[in-house]
Write a protein that holds these residues in place. Sequence first.
Motif, PDB file in Angstrom:
ATOM      1  N   ALA A 201       2.109  -5.041   0.392  1.00 55.63           N
ATOM      2  CA  ALA A 201       1.271  -6.289   0.168  1.00 55.63           C
ATOM      3  C   ALA A 201       0.096  -5.851  -0.460  1.00 55.63           C
ATOM      4  O   ALA A 201      -0.305  -6.794  -1.469  1.00 55.63           O
ATOM      5  CB  ALA A 201       1.380  -7.132   1.492  1.00 55.63           C
ATOM      6  N   SER A 202      -0.792  -4.936   0.134  1.00 59.48           N
ATOM      7  CA  SER A 202      -1.930  -4.839  -0.648  1.00 59.48           C
ATOM      8  C   SER A 202      -1.728  -4.265  -2.167  1.00 59.48           C
ATOM      9  O   SER A 202      -2.598  -4.880  -2.811  1.00 59.48           O
ATOM     10  CB  SER A 202      -2.837  -3.916   0.248  1.00 59.48           C
ATOM     11  OG  SER A 202      -2.067  -2.622   0.704  1.00 59.48           O
ATOM     12  N   THR A 203      -0.922  -3.483  -2.373  1.00 63.43           N
ATOM     13  CA  THR A 203      -0.477  -3.064  -3.993  1.00 63.43           C
ATOM     14  C   THR A 203      -0.327  -4.496  -4.764  1.00 63.43           C
ATOM     15  O   THR A 203      -0.530  -4.635  -5.645  1.00 63.43           O
ATOM     16  CB  THR A 203       0.294  -2.099  -4.038  1.00 63.43           C
ATOM     17  OG1 THR A 203       0.165  -1.095  -3.126  1.00 63.43           O
ATOM     18  CG2 THR A 203       0.388  -1.492  -5.156  1.00 63.43           C
ATOM     19  N   ALA A 204       0.467  -5.315  -4.168  1.00 63.16           N
ATOM     20  CA  ALA A 204       0.902  -6.303  -4.644  1.00 63.16           C
ATOM     21  C   ALA A 204      -0.064  -7.591  -5.082  1.00 63.16           C
ATOM     22  O   ALA A 204      -0.271  -7.853  -6.347  1.00 63.16           O
ATOM     23  CB  ALA A 204       2.005  -7.309  -3.795  1.00 63.16           C
ATOM     24  N   VAL A 205      -1.287  -7.479  -4.130  1.00 62.54           N
ATOM     25  CA  VAL A 205      -2.335  -8.180  -4.658  1.00 62.54           C
ATOM     26  C   VAL A 205      -3.299  -7.635  -5.688  1.00 62.54           C
ATOM     27  O   VAL A 205      -3.649  -8.434  -6.573  1.00 62.54           O
ATOM     28  CB  VAL A 205      -3.253  -8.103  -3.343  1.00 62.54           C
ATOM     29  CG1 VAL A 205      -4.669  -8.995  -3.412  1.00 62.54           C
ATOM     30  CG2 VAL A 205      -2.733  -8.994  -2.064  1.00 62.54           C
ATOM     31  N   LYS A 206      -3.238  -6.350  -5.443  1.00 61.85           N
ATOM     32  CA  LYS A 206      -4.362  -5.605  -6.703  1.00 61.85           C
ATOM     33  C   LYS A 206      -3.310  -5.759  -7.870  1.00 61.85           C
ATOM     34  O   LYS A 206      -3.953  -6.093  -9.012  1.00 61.85           O
ATOM     35  CB  LYS A 206      -4.208  -4.081  -6.329  1.00 61.85           C
ATOM     36  CG  LYS A 206      -5.094  -3.363  -7.075  1.00 61.85           C
ATOM     37  CD  LYS A 206      -5.115  -1.882  -6.560  1.00 61.85           C
ATOM     38  CE  LYS A 206      -5.996  -1.081  -7.494  1.00 61.85           C
ATOM     39  NZ  LYS A 206      -5.249  -0.928  -8.687  1.00 61.85           N
ATOM     40  N   LYS A 207      -1.946  -5.359  -7.884  1.00 63.37           N
ATOM     41  CA  LYS A 207      -1.425  -5.915  -9.281  1.00 63.37           C
ATOM     42  C   LYS A 207      -1.291  -7.100  -9.561  1.00 63.37           C
ATOM     43  O   LYS A 207      -1.444  -7.225 -10.786  1.00 63.37           O
ATOM     44  CB  LYS A 207       0.267  -5.416  -8.828  1.00 63.37           C
ATOM     45  CG  LYS A 207       1.238  -5.175 -10.153  1.00 63.37           C
ATOM     46  CD  LYS A 207       0.991  -3.759 -10.461  1.00 63.37           C
ATOM     47  CE  LYS A 207       1.445  -3.884 -11.997  1.00 63.37           C
ATOM     48  NZ  LYS A 207       1.654  -2.418 -12.444  1.00 63.37           N
TER      49      LYS A 207
END
Length: 221
Positions: A201-207
Amino acid sequence: MTPEEILKGLYDQTLVGNAPAVLDLTNAGLDAGMTPETLLFDALIPSLEEVGARFERGDFFVPEMLIAGRAMAGALERLRPLLAETGVATLGTFVMGTVKGDVHDIGKNLVNIMLEGAGFHVIDLGVQVSPEKFVDAIREHKPDIVGFSAFLTTTMPMFKANINALVKAGLRDQVIVMVGGAPVTQEYADAVGADGYAADASTAVKKAKDLMQRRRVMAGT
Ligand code: B12
């Protein structure tokens, strides 16, 4: 109870699907000053991973998986307002759904919470979302990004079916496509023609933020 005992309790009680105990321990952790992220990443998510491993070994069956999932979902609802607690202006609109044939929604819900926390306006279409429903939602809400979640190797091909439906509807150029879910890889995302993939989820936000930025640069705005 010490923080270590709370984390161990959360892990163990999620594993056996004891929803009331999981909620109590979540509250106890928060009362003790532990962060929602610690409770999630150091106990709840590892516990569900162990549930999956036991299922794979044949030690757990669908009912065990179901009650563990429910216990986790209860804790997630408690943590939702805390994880989503920001005052950031809307970054963009994100339409999200679990693909047709798939009912897994815990990972998707977690991504939604983190996106909301980062300032995205999230429209959640739920589970078992057909390509037609995605197309209708994109026409209606004109999101910046659409996200497809799949947790089964048998439902991952729906990514391609959804993208084909967007192309057919003349919408593919108007929306960024992100995909994710436990069995999904960057290679698979590339193969189906998605714009972005993230493993958590945190990488999804960054992406999502990166992809929005890249699109703005390309559009010269
Ligand atoms: C709980 C669970 C269930 C619950 C779901 C409850 C619910 N409301 O979601 C129930 C019992 C319903 C279930 C059913 C089934 N399940 Co199940 N399930 C699980 C389990 C144990 C946990 C899944 C989960 O929620 N994980 C927690 C979250 C947080 O996972 P996560 O991957 O870290 O999520 C992150 C990323 O994926 C990413 N992400 C997720 N979505 C998206 C979307 C976008 C756009 C982006 C960018 C990122 C992103 O961000 C998330 C947050 O950090 C997994 C095991 C596992 N290891 O995944 C099996 C698992 C997914 N299930 C499996 C199977 C086989 C099934 C069934 C077919 C069993 C059966 N015989 O009936 C059915 C299928 C039902 C259906 N048609 O969908 C297999 C899939 C194997 C495969 N490769 O295809 C797994 C892997 C178990 C295993 N090891 O064998 N399941």
